[in-house]
Design a protein around this motif. Structure first.
Motif, PDB file in Angstrom:
ATOM      1  N   ARG A 161     -31.845  26.334 -32.719  1.00 66.21           N
ATOM      2  CA  ARG A 161     -32.121  25.925 -32.619  1.00 66.21           C
ATOM      3  C   ARG A 161     -31.478  25.387 -34.334  1.00 66.21           C
ATOM      4  NH1 ARG A 161     -34.076  19.713 -34.315  1.00 66.21           N
ATOM      5  NH2 ARG A 161     -32.605  18.800 -35.487  1.00 66.21           N
ATOM      6  N   VAL A 162     -30.118  25.468 -34.330  1.00 65.27           N
ATOM      7  CA  VAL A 162     -29.572  25.944 -36.424  1.00 65.27           C
ATOM      8  C   VAL A 162     -29.781  24.243 -37.093  1.00 65.27           C
ATOM      9  CG1 VAL A 162     -27.648  26.579 -37.776  1.00 65.27           C
ATOM     10  CG2 VAL A 162     -28.494  27.463 -35.337  1.00 65.27           C
ATOM     11  N   THR A 163     -29.890  24.516 -37.724  1.00 60.54           N
ATOM     12  CA  THR A 163     -29.973  22.845 -39.065  1.00 60.54           C
ATOM     13  C   THR A 163     -29.215  23.652 -40.149  1.00 60.54           C
ATOM     14  OG1 THR A 163     -31.729  22.345 -37.977  1.00 60.54           O
ATOM     15  CG2 THR A 163     -31.072  21.452 -40.114  1.00 60.54           C
ATOM     16  N   ALA A 164     -28.401  23.162 -40.910  1.00 60.67           N
ATOM     17  CA  ALA A 164     -27.951  23.858 -42.188  1.00 60.67           C
ATOM     18  C   ALA A 164     -27.969  22.296 -43.080  1.00 60.67           C
ATOM     19  CB  ALA A 164     -26.510  23.458 -41.504  1.00 60.67           C
ATOM     20  N   LEU A 165     -27.769  22.405 -44.469  1.00 58.84           N
ATOM     21  CA  LEU A 165     -28.974  21.666 -45.514  1.00 58.84           C
ATOM     22  C   LEU A 165     -27.119  21.770 -46.720  1.00 58.84           C
ATOM     23  CD1 LEU A 165     -30.664  19.540 -47.286  1.00 58.84           C
ATOM     24  CD2 LEU A 165     -29.422  21.220 -48.325  1.00 58.84           C
ATOM     25  N   ALA A 166     -26.497  21.292 -46.894  1.00 59.36           N
ATOM     26  CA  ALA A 166     -25.665  21.151 -47.842  1.00 59.36           C
ATOM     27  C   ALA A 166     -26.052  20.037 -49.088  1.00 59.36           C
ATOM     28  CB  ALA A 166     -24.082  21.527 -47.640  1.00 59.36           C
ATOM     29  N   ARG A 167     -25.613  20.817 -50.190  1.00 61.67           N
ATOM     30  CA  ARG A 167     -25.744  19.844 -51.988  1.00 61.67           C
ATOM     31  C   ARG A 167     -25.036  19.964 -52.640  1.00 61.67           C
ATOM     32  NH1 ARG A 167     -31.109  19.634 -52.378  1.00 61.67           N
ATOM     33  NH2 ARG A 167     -31.634  18.345 -50.944  1.00 61.67           N
ATOM     34  N   VAL A 168     -24.977  18.405 -53.161  1.00 63.72           N
ATOM     35  CA  VAL A 168     -23.907  19.129 -54.348  1.00 63.72           C
ATOM     36  C   VAL A 168     -23.949  17.815 -55.033  1.00 63.72           C
ATOM     37  CG1 VAL A 168     -21.554  17.395 -53.654  1.00 63.72           C
ATOM     38  CG2 VAL A 168     -21.097  19.429 -55.287  1.00 63.72           C
ATOM     39  N   THR A 169     -23.483  18.218 -56.239  1.00 64.69           N
ATOM     40  CA  THR A 169     -23.952  16.429 -57.760  1.00 64.69           C
ATOM     41  C   THR A 169     -21.761  16.750 -57.961  1.00 64.69           C
ATOM     42  OG1 THR A 169     -25.482  16.849 -58.156  1.00 64.69           O
ATOM     43  CG2 THR A 169     -23.843  16.184 -59.759  1.00 64.69           C
ATOM     44  N   GLY A 170     -20.917  16.121 -57.362  1.00 66.31           N
ATOM     45  CA  GLY A 170     -19.728  15.565 -57.174  1.00 66.31           C
ATOM     46  C   GLY A 170     -18.861  14.737 -56.914  1.00 66.31           C
ATOM     47  N   LYS A 171     -17.566  14.551 -56.497  1.00 72.78           N
ATOM     48  CA  LYS A 171     -16.609  13.369 -56.256  1.00 72.78           C
ATOM     49  C   LYS A 171     -16.659  13.016 -54.486  1.00 72.78           C
ATOM     50  CE  LYS A 171     -14.924  13.277 -60.507  1.00 72.78           C
ATOM     51  NZ  LYS A 171     -13.711  12.415 -61.430  1.00 72.78           N
ATOM     52  N   THR A 172     -17.116  14.169 -53.879  1.00 71.98           N
ATOM     53  CA  THR A 172     -16.839  13.688 -52.657  1.00 71.98           C
ATOM     54  C   THR A 172     -17.999  13.996 -51.934  1.00 71.98           C
ATOM     55  OG1 THR A 172     -15.093  14.710 -50.839  1.00 71.98           O
ATOM     56  CG2 THR A 172     -15.574  15.758 -52.357  1.00 71.98           C
ATOM     57  N   GLY A 173     -18.722  13.729 -50.356  1.00 73.76           N
ATOM     58  CA  GLY A 173     -19.142  14.389 -49.351  1.00 73.76           C
ATOM     59  C   GLY A 173     -19.349  16.008 -49.155  1.00 73.76           C
ATOM     60  N   VAL A 174     -20.647  16.313 -48.600  1.00 70.73           N
ATOM     61  CA  VAL A 174     -20.800  17.720 -48.249  1.00 70.73           C
ATOM     62  C   VAL A 174     -20.243  17.697 -46.409  1.00 70.73           C
ATOM     63  CG1 VAL A 174     -21.160  19.076 -50.377  1.00 70.73           C
ATOM     64  CG2 VAL A 174     -23.230  17.630 -48.759  1.00 70.73           C
ATOM     65  N   GLU A 175     -20.271  17.202 -45.865  1.00 69.69           N
ATOM     66  CA  GLU A 175     -20.023  17.060 -44.540  1.00 69.69           C
ATOM     67  C   GLU A 175     -19.546  18.292 -44.254  1.00 69.69           C
ATOM     68  OE1 GLU A 175     -19.654  14.160 -46.597  1.00 69.69           O
ATOM     69  OE2 GLU A 175     -20.385  12.801 -45.477  1.00 69.69           O
ATOM     70  N   MET A 176     -18.707  18.337 -44.251  1.00 70.08           N
ATOM     71  CA  MET A 176     -17.862  19.251 -43.817  1.00 70.08           C
ATOM     72  C   MET A 176     -18.441  20.330 -44.119  1.00 70.08           C
ATOM     73  SD  MET A 176     -15.655  17.755 -42.259  1.00 70.08           S
ATOM     74  CE  MET A 176     -15.131  19.357 -41.194  1.00 70.08           C
ATOM     75  N   GLU A 177     -18.869  20.646 -45.333  1.00 70.42           N
ATOM     76  CA  GLU A 177     -19.876  21.829 -45.149  1.00 70.42           C
ATOM     77  C   GLU A 177     -20.978  22.602 -44.526  1.00 70.42           C
ATOM     78  OE1 GLU A 177     -17.133  20.682 -48.662  1.00 70.42           O
ATOM     79  OE2 GLU A 177     -18.438  20.185 -47.039  1.00 70.42           O
ATOM     80  N   ALA A 178     -22.072  21.441 -44.588  1.00 62.37           N
ATOM     81  CA  ALA A 178     -22.587  21.254 -43.454  1.00 62.37           C
ATOM     82  C   ALA A 178     -22.394  22.114 -42.278  1.00 62.37           C
ATOM     83  CB  ALA A 178     -23.386  20.616 -43.355  1.00 62.37           C
ATOM     84  N   LEU A 179     -21.135  20.815 -41.562  1.00 60.31           N
ATOM     85  CA  LEU A 179     -20.828  21.250 -40.065  1.00 60.31           C
ATOM     86  C   LEU A 179     -20.501  22.271 -39.635  1.00 60.31           C
ATOM     87  CD1 LEU A 179     -19.672  18.229 -39.739  1.00 60.31           C
ATOM     88  CD2 LEU A 179     -21.467  18.855 -38.555  1.00 60.31           C
TER      89      LEU A 179
END
Length: 165
Positions: A99-117
């Protein structure tokens, strides 16, 4: 009522969304994916005996690198100054596999869903690539957004079943 697609103009032309007026907030996304394999393949990977080397360590690095390049891979995806990316890989005897779990975080104006996926997807692909000499029948599945926080649209958490209503 369904939300309109933000990347399409009135005539159907593709556009990058203007996020210039959005507020900067801390945004986090968690994605997951699974690689099912023969029990012997899992044993080989966990024992560190794969011919190509450290499968888990290499997959973690590949996932982190991929998150940083999501905007180069996905059309109309904004480049982000990520503040954190992590990739965790755990054995799952019930699959059997990983099982692979990826977390991405940013302080910004748009989300990070695509980076985590992207991180989860590329980590799974790397596992497959590094172990395919042992098991070409491995299956990558279940790539999905598990959770996201921050931003105007609010928080999201997937159902445990993997199917949202």
């Amino acid at each position: 009522m369904k939300a309109a697609l933000t990347h399409l103009g009135a005539r159907g032309e593709a556009n990058m969304v203007d996020v210039g007026d959005k507020a900067e907030t801390t945004r986090t996304a968690i994605a997951e994916g699974f690689v099912s394999m023969l029990p012997e393949t899992l044993e080989t990977i966990l024992a560190g005996n794969a011919k190509k080397g450290d499968v888990l360590g290499t997959a973690r690095i590949a996932g982190i690198m991929a998150a940083k390049k999501a905007h180069e891979l996905i059309p109309l995806c904004h480049p982000l100054l990520l503040t954190k990316v992590s990739v965790d890989i755990e054995p799952d005897a019930a699959l059997p596999g990983l099982r692979v779990t990826a977390l991405a975080r940013v302080t910004g104006k748009t989300g990070v869903e695509m980076e985590a996926l992207t991180a989860a997807s590329v980590a799974c692909l790397t596992i497959y690539d590094m172990a395919k000499a042992v098991d070409r029948a491995m299956v990558i599945s279940g790539i999905r957004l598990v959770e996201k926080t921050g931003g105007k649209s609010g928080d999201y958490k997937a159902n445990e079943s993997g199917v949202d209503a």
